[in-house]
Design a protein around this motif. Sequence first.
Motif, mmCIF file in Angstrom:
data_model
loop_
_atom_site.group_PDB
_atom_site.id
_atom_site.type_symbol
_atom_site.label_atom_id
_atom_site.label_comp_id
_atom_site.label_asym_id
_atom_site.label_seq_id
_atom_site.Cartn_x
_atom_site.Cartn_y
_atom_site.Cartn_z
ATOM 1 N N GLN A 1 -18.499 -9.469 -14.746
ATOM 2 C CA GLN A 1 -17.090 -9.237 -14.412
ATOM 3 C C GLN A 1 -16.628 -10.045 -13.200
ATOM 4 O O GLN A 1 -15.503 -10.537 -13.158
ATOM 5 C CB GLN A 1 -16.859 -7.747 -14.139
ATOM 6 C CG GLN A 1 -16.854 -6.897 -15.404
ATOM 7 C CD GLN A 1 -16.977 -5.413 -15.112
ATOM 8 O OE1 GLN A 1 -17.075 -4.999 -13.957
ATOM 9 N NE2 GLN A 1 -16.985 -4.600 -16.151
ATOM 10 N N LEU A 2 -17.499 -10.187 -12.220
ATOM 11 C CA LEU A 2 -17.102 -10.888 -10.994
ATOM 12 C C LEU A 2 -17.300 -12.405 -11.067
ATOM 13 O O LEU A 2 -16.721 -13.147 -10.293
ATOM 14 C CB LEU A 2 -17.893 -10.354 -9.791
ATOM 15 C CG LEU A 2 -17.384 -9.064 -9.139
ATOM 16 C CD1 LEU A 2 -18.298 -8.663 -7.993
ATOM 17 C CD2 LEU A 2 -15.971 -9.227 -8.604
ATOM 18 N N ALA A 3 -18.121 -12.843 -12.003
ATOM 19 C CA ALA A 3 -18.491 -14.265 -12.079
ATOM 20 C C ALA A 3 -17.296 -15.204 -12.118
ATOM 21 O O ALA A 3 -17.252 -16.198 -11.396
ATOM 22 C CB ALA A 3 -19.390 -14.504 -13.289
ATOM 23 N N ASN A 4 -16.305 -14.871 -12.945
ATOM 24 C CA ASN A 4 -15.177 -15.805 -13.099
ATOM 25 C C ASN A 4 -14.196 -15.761 -11.930
ATOM 26 O O ASN A 4 -13.232 -16.498 -11.890
ATOM 27 C CB ASN A 4 -14.449 -15.556 -14.435
ATOM 28 C CG ASN A 4 -13.858 -14.164 -14.523
ATOM 29 O OD1 ASN A 4 -13.906 -13.405 -13.545
ATOM 30 N ND2 ASN A 4 -13.295 -13.815 -15.668
ATOM 31 N N GLN A 5 -14.441 -14.875 -10.955
ATOM 32 C CA GLN A 5 -13.570 -14.808 -9.782
ATOM 33 C C GLN A 5 -14.164 -15.579 -8.600
ATOM 34 O O GLN A 5 -13.592 -15.616 -7.523
ATOM 35 C CB GLN A 5 -13.340 -13.336 -9.402
ATOM 36 C CG GLN A 5 -12.826 -12.559 -10.600
ATOM 37 C CD GLN A 5 -12.226 -11.233 -10.232
ATOM 38 O OE1 GLN A 5 -11.488 -11.128 -9.259
ATOM 39 N NE2 GLN A 5 -12.530 -10.227 -11.014
ATOM 40 N N ILE A 6 -15.310 -16.189 -8.859
ATOM 41 C CA ILE A 6 -15.979 -16.980 -7.815
ATOM 42 C C ILE A 6 -15.789 -18.458 -8.141
ATOM 43 O O ILE A 6 -16.111 -18.901 -9.251
ATOM 44 C CB ILE A 6 -17.484 -16.627 -7.751
ATOM 45 C CG1 ILE A 6 -17.664 -15.148 -7.382
ATOM 46 C CG2 ILE A 6 -18.216 -17.503 -6.747
ATOM 47 C CD1 ILE A 6 -19.080 -14.631 -7.531
ATOM 48 N N PRO A 7 -15.242 -19.244 -7.205
ATOM 49 C CA PRO A 7 -14.992 -20.666 -7.498
ATOM 50 C C PRO A 7 -16.268 -21.467 -7.753
ATOM 51 O O PRO A 7 -17.356 -21.076 -7.332
ATOM 52 C CB PRO A 7 -14.269 -21.167 -6.242
ATOM 53 C CG PRO A 7 -14.587 -20.181 -5.174
ATOM 54 C CD PRO A 7 -14.818 -18.879 -5.839
ATOM 55 N N ASP A 8 -16.107 -22.581 -8.446
ATOM 56 C CA ASP A 8 -17.254 -23.420 -8.800
ATOM 57 C C ASP A 8 -17.952 -24.051 -7.599
ATOM 58 O O ASP A 8 -19.086 -24.503 -7.703
ATOM 59 C CB ASP A 8 -16.812 -24.532 -9.767
ATOM 60 C CG ASP A 8 -16.429 -23.969 -11.132
ATOM 61 O OD1 ASP A 8 -16.863 -22.843 -11.431
ATOM 62 O OD2 ASP A 8 -15.717 -24.654 -11.881
ATOM 63 N N SER A 9 -17.260 -24.068 -6.444
ATOM 64 C CA SER A 9 -17.893 -24.649 -5.251
ATOM 65 C C SER A 9 -19.010 -23.748 -4.718
ATOM 66 O O SER A 9 -19.840 -24.161 -3.922
ATOM 67 C CB SER A 9 -16.854 -24.865 -4.144
ATOM 68 O OG SER A 9 -16.403 -23.616 -3.639
#
Length: 260
Positions: free
Chosen positions: A203-211
């Motif tokens: 759930q939280l993965a996509n709220q963390i930027p790729d950087s």
Amino acid sequence: MNILDEIIAHKKQEVAKLKQEVAVEKLVKSPNFNRTSISLKKALTVKNSTGIIAEFKRKSPSKGIINDKVEVIDVTQGYLDANVAAQSILTDTHFFGGTVLDLIQARTVNEMTPILRKDFIVDAFQIVEAKAIGADAILLIAAYLTKQELKNYGKLAEDLGLEVLYEVHNKEELDKIELNNKIIGINNRNLKTFEVDLEHSIQLANQIPDSCIKVSESGLSNPRVITGLKEYGFQGFLIGENFMKTVNPGLSCQAFINQL
């Protein structure tokens, strides 16, 4: 008072006492203080990295004694033979049965792989201490630290050449961190109830930027879960109990990694 509140209250008393007994100047003069840290970021992102951060812990508040029969040097050697990306060592004594000596001893046989000091940081003193005992990275837990504390402690760690694994459990905690080129650990275990839910990572993965580098922590006992989490962009996987509950944690770790 939940378990986390209890741990933090105890830790603050413990550190206050320690600061009276040990001078910061003494820590700065320790042999490890001038060593160049090994990068956790690089260890997790280098080509063919297993991504496994294997943990050494004797007990926990939720499980009680996990393994108090093995020696940290033997387990460390086993983890290194298994080709872990990094090692995590619990240094909390009261609740997890660890000591700073565990990390110091592990460092004597582990010269090539980053070591994360896993503890409940409540004071800058502990960050200086982490450097002095040979850690390469520290854990900062957003559940009980303020936005300003996370920033200040993170900056101090950086100034000392240490990297930081910022641990979060929900969006509210994630919002306390300046998300830019950080190592973000999503703990699947709720530190207030100690319940585990792997959906937290997803759930939280996509709220963390790729950087940022994403690390999933707790409740990881199946190699297939690791493969699934990689599809959500996770590059690090902190695993402790799954290995430590066996007679030979190093061999268990090796068997696990062979299945990846």
